[in-house]
Design a protein around this motif. Structure first.
Motif, PDB file in Angstrom:
ATOM      1  N   GLY A   1       0.820  -1.200   0.000  1.00 17.09           N
ATOM      2  CA  GLY A   1       0.000   0.000   0.000  1.00 17.09           C
ATOM      3  C   GLY A   1       0.855   1.252   0.000  1.00 17.09           C
ATOM      4  O   GLY A   1       2.080   1.206   0.177  1.00 17.09           O
ATOM      5  N   SER A   2       0.208   2.375  -0.204  1.00 13.82           N
ATOM      6  CA  SER A   2       0.902   3.661  -0.192  1.00 13.82           C
ATOM      7  C   SER A   2      -0.093   4.741   0.178  1.00 13.82           C
ATOM      8  O   SER A   2      -1.308   4.592   0.013  1.00 13.82           O
ATOM      9  CB  SER A   2       1.533   3.959  -1.558  1.00 13.82           C
ATOM     10  N   ALA A   3       0.442   5.842   0.692  1.00 15.40           N
ATOM     11  CA  ALA A   3      -0.375   7.017   1.009  1.00 15.40           C
ATOM     12  C   ALA A   3       0.518   8.242   0.937  1.00 15.40           C
ATOM     13  O   ALA A   3       1.664   8.214   1.394  1.00 15.40           O
ATOM     14  CB  ALA A   3      -1.003   6.883   2.395  1.00 15.40           C
ATOM     15  N   ARG A   4      -0.001   9.280   0.369  1.00 14.39           N
ATOM     16  CA  ARG A   4       0.732  10.550   0.317  1.00 14.39           C
ATOM     17  C   ARG A   4      -0.293  11.670   0.386  1.00 14.39           C
ATOM     18  O   ARG A   4      -1.456  11.495   0.018  1.00 14.39           O
ATOM     19  CB  ARG A   4       1.573  10.652  -0.947  1.00 14.39           C
ATOM     20  N   GLY A   5       0.168  12.826   0.876  1.00 11.43           N
ATOM     21  CA  GLY A   5      -0.786  13.904   0.997  1.00 11.43           C
ATOM     22  C   GLY A   5      -0.150  15.212   1.405  1.00 11.43           C
ATOM     23  O   GLY A   5       1.054  15.308   1.701  1.00 11.43           O
ATOM     24  N   LEU A   6      -0.994  16.227   1.416  1.00 13.58           N
ATOM     25  CA  LEU A   6      -0.617  17.589   1.786  1.00 13.58           C
ATOM     26  C   LEU A   6      -1.691  18.135   2.716  1.00 13.58           C
ATOM     27  O   LEU A   6      -2.887  17.947   2.473  1.00 13.58           O
ATOM     28  CB  LEU A   6      -0.480  18.452   0.530  1.00 13.58           C
ATOM     29  N   GLU A   7      -1.262  18.829   3.771  1.00 21.44           N
ATOM     30  CA  GLU A   7      -2.191  19.404   4.739  1.00 21.44           C
ATOM     31  C   GLU A   7      -1.817  20.850   5.020  1.00 21.44           C
ATOM     32  O   GLU A   7      -0.653  21.153   5.322  1.00 21.44           O
ATOM     33  CB  GLU A   7      -2.182  18.599   6.040  1.00 21.44           C
ATOM     34  N   LEU A   8      -2.801  21.740   4.928  1.00 19.13           N
ATOM     35  CA  LEU A   8      -2.626  23.160   5.207  1.00 19.13           C
ATOM     36  C   LEU A   8      -3.551  23.553   6.344  1.00 19.13           C
ATOM     37  O   LEU A   8      -4.712  23.139   6.376  1.00 19.13           O
ATOM     38  CB  LEU A   8      -2.952  24.002   3.967  1.00 19.13           C
ATOM     39  N   GLY A   9      -3.050  24.360   7.273  1.00 13.96           N
ATOM     40  CA  GLY A   9      -3.876  24.773   8.394  1.00 13.96           C
ATOM     41  C   GLY A   9      -3.578  26.186   8.837  1.00 13.96           C
ATOM     42  O   GLY A   9      -2.422  26.638   8.815  1.00 13.96           O
TER      43      GLY A   9
ATOM     44  N   ILE B   1     -12.619  36.523  18.965  1.00 11.38           N
ATOM     45  CA  ILE B   1     -13.097  35.451  18.096  1.00 11.38           C
ATOM     46  C   ILE B   1     -11.916  34.553  17.750  1.00 11.38           C
ATOM     47  O   ILE B   1     -10.893  35.021  17.252  1.00 11.38           O
ATOM     48  CB  ILE B   1     -13.727  36.019  16.811  1.00 11.38           C
ATOM     49  N   THR B   2     -12.037  33.283  18.028  1.00  4.90           N
ATOM     50  CA  THR B   2     -11.013  32.297  17.678  1.00  4.90           C
ATOM     51  C   THR B   2     -11.538  31.425  16.550  1.00  4.90           C
ATOM     52  O   THR B   2     -12.744  31.168  16.456  1.00  4.90           O
ATOM     53  CB  THR B   2     -10.645  31.435  18.882  1.00  4.90           C
ATOM     54  N   TRP B   3     -10.651  30.954  15.708  1.00  2.00           N
ATOM     55  CA  TRP B   3     -11.070  30.142  14.579  1.00  2.00           C
ATOM     56  C   TRP B   3      -9.904  29.294  14.094  1.00  2.00           C
ATOM     57  O   TRP B   3      -8.752  29.537  14.444  1.00  2.00           O
ATOM     58  CB  TRP B   3     -11.586  31.013  13.429  1.00  2.00           C
ATOM     59  N   GLN B   4     -10.225  28.309  13.314  1.00  2.00           N
ATOM     60  CA  GLN B   4      -9.209  27.495  12.657  1.00  2.00           C
ATOM     61  C   GLN B   4      -9.792  26.899  11.382  1.00  2.00           C
ATOM     62  O   GLN B   4     -10.996  26.649  11.278  1.00  2.00           O
ATOM     63  CB  GLN B   4      -8.691  26.386  13.566  1.00  2.00           C
ATOM     64  N   GLY B   5      -8.935  26.706  10.418  1.00  2.00           N
ATOM     65  CA  GLY B   5      -9.343  26.108   9.160  1.00  2.00           C
ATOM     66  C   GLY B   5      -8.235  25.232   8.613  1.00  2.00           C
ATOM     67  O   GLY B   5      -7.050  25.480   8.855  1.00  2.00           O
ATOM     68  N   SER B   6      -8.605  24.199   7.895  1.00  2.00           N
ATOM     69  CA  SER B   6      -7.612  23.289   7.329  1.00  2.00           C
ATOM     70  C   SER B   6      -8.138  22.699   6.031  1.00  2.00           C
ATOM     71  O   SER B   6      -9.346  22.540   5.841  1.00  2.00           O
ATOM     72  CB  SER B   6      -7.264  22.168   8.311  1.00  2.00           C
ATOM     73  N   TYR B   7      -7.207  22.407   5.145  1.00  2.00           N
ATOM     74  CA  TYR B   7      -7.495  21.702   3.900  1.00  2.00           C
ATOM     75  C   TYR B   7      -6.498  20.556   3.767  1.00  2.00           C
ATOM     76  O   TYR B   7      -5.298  20.735   4.038  1.00  2.00           O
ATOM     77  CB  TYR B   7      -7.383  22.624   2.689  1.00  2.00           C
ATOM     78  N   ALA B   8      -6.985  19.401   3.369  1.00  2.00           N
ATOM     79  CA  ALA B   8      -6.122  18.227   3.202  1.00  2.00           C
ATOM     80  C   ALA B   8      -6.405  17.569   1.864  1.00  2.00           C
ATOM     81  O   ALA B   8      -7.565  17.365   1.487  1.00  2.00           O
ATOM     82  CB  ALA B   8      -6.344  17.233   4.341  1.00  2.00           C
ATOM     83  N   TRP B   9      -5.323  17.264   1.150  1.00  2.00           N
ATOM     84  CA  TRP B   9      -5.402  16.447  -0.057  1.00  2.00           C
ATOM     85  C   TRP B   9      -4.647  15.155   0.204  1.00  2.00           C
ATOM     86  O   TRP B   9      -3.558  15.160   0.791  1.00  2.00           O
ATOM     87  CB  TRP B   9      -4.761  17.157  -1.244  1.00  2.00           C
ATOM     88  N   SER B  10      -5.222  14.039  -0.207  1.00  2.00           N
ATOM     89  CA  SER B  10      -4.570  12.752   0.056  1.00  2.00           C
ATOM     90  C   SER B  10      -4.897  11.760  -1.052  1.00  2.00           C
ATOM     91  O   SER B  10      -5.898  11.903  -1.766  1.00  2.00           O
ATOM     92  CB  SER B  10      -5.016  12.183   1.406  1.00  2.00           C
ATOM     93  N   ARG B  11      -4.040  10.763  -1.147  1.00  2.00           N
ATOM     94  CA  ARG B  11      -4.239   9.641  -2.059  1.00  2.00           C
ATOM     95  C   ARG B  11      -3.724   8.396  -1.362  1.00  2.00           C
ATOM     96  O   ARG B  11      -2.553   8.327  -0.982  1.00  2.00           O
ATOM     97  CB  ARG B  11      -3.512   9.846  -3.380  1.00  2.00           C
ATOM     98  N   ALA B  12      -4.592   7.397  -1.148  1.00  2.00           N
ATOM     99  CA  ALA B  12      -4.227   6.185  -0.415  1.00  2.00           C
ATOM    100  C   ALA B  12      -4.692   4.966  -1.199  1.00  2.00           C
ATOM    101  O   ALA B  12      -5.861   4.891  -1.608  1.00  2.00           O
ATOM    102  CB  ALA B  12      -4.841   6.183   0.978  1.00  2.00           C
ATOM    103  N   ARG B  13      -3.799   3.996  -1.372  1.00  2.00           N
ATOM    104  CA  ARG B  13      -4.100   2.783  -2.129  1.00  2.00           C
ATOM    105  C   ARG B  13      -3.614   1.559  -1.367  1.00  2.00           C
ATOM    106  O   ARG B  13      -2.590   1.587  -0.681  1.00  2.00           O
ATOM    107  CB  ARG B  13      -3.419   2.822  -3.510  1.00  2.00           C
TER     108      ARG B  13
END
Length: 704
Positions: free
Chosen positions: A544-552, A560-572
């Motif tokens: 198997g394999s997995a790779r990805g990118l995460e931004l936060g 006011i407090t806040w948080q946001g994140s985006y994740a791209w991934s590919r897992a096989r």
């Protein structure tokens, strides 16, 4: 009831409240943790700099407000809200020289959540595992399941620890909720990869739950909402000794049984009891003890898509741990931990042939030792190890084609006993003024598998500037095959050993103006020796394999407090020998999480959480023949995209020196139609099982 209202009214009339906010006069930002003292009472400010002080009834009070690094300020206040914020002026203070000692480099991809913060997250409903699903790198497969899929891993590849005690199955039925009670939680830390050699026998992630120490005095809490009732009691001394006990019971089966959700929904209930105690019998000596007892049951109503018309499950388990820590000097620490786990599950299917029962008892007794030593200036040496004895019993009378993927046969009883041990060491060193490196290795052995396996690991952190840090981690991680993933006749695999994963991770963290922190993580994982099925038997040659990118982006300070994140991934994974790799069950290529919190007029705390993700993969049914669905290629289709918005309002009332918390949550506020799964009627018509509709949740809690 009338007498109670009169008594509360008399108590409330004898007190007054002063409400205000403390700000930094230079940056005009909230000052959290400031002390607000009067002659007869005191309190501290929260993360937004706000405070509420309860005093005996008085026309005015003299307040002193102070914080380390600021000039103290005294003022006279009258009951009610202060007319303007209290402004504190920074004051540099001289501190004595301190010796800075190295510690292990904090791996990239590590996230922390406090217990109080988890209880306030909309949609999580005080559940740790549902709160963690908002973090980058974590995906789930629906509203009804709390299983964690971390960076392309599976739920069984995550390590869960409660005060250092391994929890092999921390879910209530089918991942509906976790067994952890947030009333006792101080911090939750999730390492999504690249963790050190002190954690092993897992290839995806480590989730560590730490219970909090008891607060001084006698305290209690009881609460109720639409799904569960809870109660807690604690006693503590100023020295940190004491205990906390908490009990909760879920009656979700009663709620779901009255909703028109359609066929096939699980109706669960559970009861948890958790106890933690701490004592300091001598200087440098600490004793911690913990106990967790769980009971659960669930049933599924009649449904045409179930092969059996009625399914029930009952489970009970007990986990406990005892830890003794000794610190003879500031340069050395030694701890010993003894833990035990006993869990029993009964799975019962009633059909036209009678009753079929599957039972599964894992028992685990483990002893471990951990040592820390400052070997020389700038060096930290750590070492540890543990030894476990495991007993595993399995009974199966289920038809093979129904719910028994382990191929024990139509009737089978199996008793498995084995020993498992590990040893590890790590050295941390500041090799340059701004570069810290940790290098270590882990050795795991299991009596079911010949030989031992070694896992080297390396972590590094470079402080590139006052507000910029770079982290990287590389390591090999191994996980032994579970007893249920072995061939019944020989308990062996075609290729004995442990599944192996190679992690390579890079991370960047940057502090931005206005209290904002930005994070970027890149990861690549390669897996081999995974357990797969070939010719009706288990073998360990899957890959198997997995790779990805995460931004936060996170802002933890301010009104006011806040948080946001985006994740791209590919897992096989190559689940079946000889077939091309296919997407893993939890692979969602794109995930967007947004959340925020603030205070509305009237001292109402408001928060919101939004999640959007690509649809999870599933195996389509491409043909229907003689009341049987013929499946297509494994995980070759995807469900529609997922969207959910959760809202929460909360208000705390001070009554006679006690606290009354009221909150209202709205799950899936937009009433988005998210598909949980598909199934077919007898005529082959495809129907959808929907996730949660719009669902309001109301709760209250009384602290005394």
């Amino acid at each position: 009831m009338t007498a109670t209202i009169i008594i509360l009214g008399l108590v409330a009339s004898q007190t007054c409240h002063i409400v205000g906010q403390v700000l930094d006069v230079v940056e005009m930002r909230p000052v959290a943790g400031a002390h607000v003292l009067a002659a007869d009472a005191g309190t501290t400010t929260d993360e937004s700099g706000r405070f509420e002080l309860t005093l005996p009834e008085t026309p005015s009070a003299r307040l002193t407000i102070s914080h380390i690094g600021y000039e103290a300020k005294a003022l006279t206040a009258t009951p009610g809200p202060l007319p303007r914020p209290v402004l504190l002026r920074p004051r540099p203070i001289a501190l004595p020289e301190v010796e800075v000692r190295p510690g292990p480099a904090r791996p990239t991809g590590t996230h922390e959540l406090s217990g109080p913060a988890i209880r306030r997250i909309p949609g999580a409903e005080k559940d740790i595992l549902r709160a963690v699903q908002s973090l980058p790198g974590v995906s789930s497969t629906g509203d009804f399941f709390g299983w964690l899929y971390v960076r392309g891993g599976t739920p069984g590849e995550n390590l869960f620890l409660l005060d250092g005690v391994e929890m092999p199955d921390p879910y209530h039925y089918a991942g509906l909720a976790s067994v952890f009670n947030t009333a006792l939680v101080e911090e939750v830390r999730l390492s999504t990869g690249g963790f050190g050699p002190d954690r092993g026998d897992r290839t995806a992630s480590v989730l560590e739950v730490t219970t909090r120490p008891p607060r001084p005095g006698r305290r209690g809490r009881c609460g109720v909402d639409l799904t569960e009732v809870e109660a807690a009691a604690e006693f503590g001394t100023a020295g940190g000794d004491g205990f906390i006990a908490a009990l909760r019971h879920c009656y979700l089966d009663l709620l779901l049984g009255r909703l028109d959700l359609g066929d096939g929904y699980i109706l669960p209930t559970y009861t948890d009891f958790q106890l933690t105690a701490r004592a300091r019998p001598a200087p440098g000596l600490a004793l911690n003890a913990g106990l967790l007892s769980t009971r659960e049951s669930a049933r599924a109503g009649d449904s045409s898509h179930w092969r059996a018309p009625g399914i029930t499950l009952a489970s009970r388990g007990t986990s406990g741990g005892l830890k003794l820590a000794w610190q003879p000097s500031g340069a050395a620490r030694l701890s010993f931990q003894l833990s035990g786990i006993d869990r029993r599950q009964d799975f019962e299917v009633r059909d036209s042939l009678g009753e079929n029962i599957r039972r599964h008892w894992p028992r685990n007794i483990r002893a471990g030792v951990l040592g820390h030593l400052i070997a020389a200036p700038g060096w930290l040496v750590e070492a540890g190890g543990s030894l476990a004895s495991v007993a595993y019993r399995h009974e199966s009378t289920l038809p093979l084609e129904l719910l028994d993927p382990m191929r024990w046969g139509d009737t089978c009883v199996a008793d498995i006993g084995f020993r498992q041990g590990d040893a590890w060491a790590r050295v941390s060193r500041d090799v340059l003024p701004r570069l810290q490196v940790s290098a270590g290795a882990r050795l795991d052995a299991r009596s079911l598998d010949p030989g031992a396996v070694a896992s080297p690991r390396l972590q590094a952190r470079w402080q590139a500037g006052a507000s910029t840090s770079l982290r990287t981690a590389w390591g090999i991680y191994r996980q032994f095959a579970a007893p249920e993933h072995r061939n019944a006749d020989s308990l062996a695999l075609a290729q004995p050993g442990a599944a192996r994963a190679r992690h390579l991770i890079f991370g960047l963290e940057q502090d931005l103006p206005a209290g904002i922190t930005a994070r970027l993580d890149l990861y690549d994982k390669r897996l081999d020796r995974l357990v797969v099925v070939r010719d009706g038997a288990f073998t360990a040659d899957g890959t198997g394999s997995a790779r990805g990118l995460e931004l936060g982006l996170t802002r933890r300070q301010g009104v006011i407090t806040w948080q946001g994140s985006y994740a791209w991934s590919r897992a096989r994974r190559s689940w079946l020998h000889g077939l091309e790799p296919v997407p893993t069950d939890g692979e969602q290529p794109h995930i967007l999480n947004l959340s925020g919190a603030g205070r509305l007029p009237g001292k109402i705390d408001a928060s919101a959480r939004l999640r959007w993700s690509s649809g999870a993969p599933y195996t389509p049914e491409v043909h229907y023949y003689e009341n049987h669905c013929i499946p297509g290629e494994y995980n070759s289709a995807r469900y529609p995209a997922y969207f959910r918005l959760d809202l929460r309002l909360a208000r705390r009332f001070a009554i006679g020196g006690h606290g009354l918390d009221l909150w209202l949550s709205v799950l899936n506020a937009t009433n988005a139609r998210n598909v949980q799964s598909w199934y077919h009627d007898a005529d082959g018509t495809r129907r959808a099982i929907w996730m949660l509709p719009r669902l309001p949740m109301l709760g209250l809690a009384w602290e005394f």
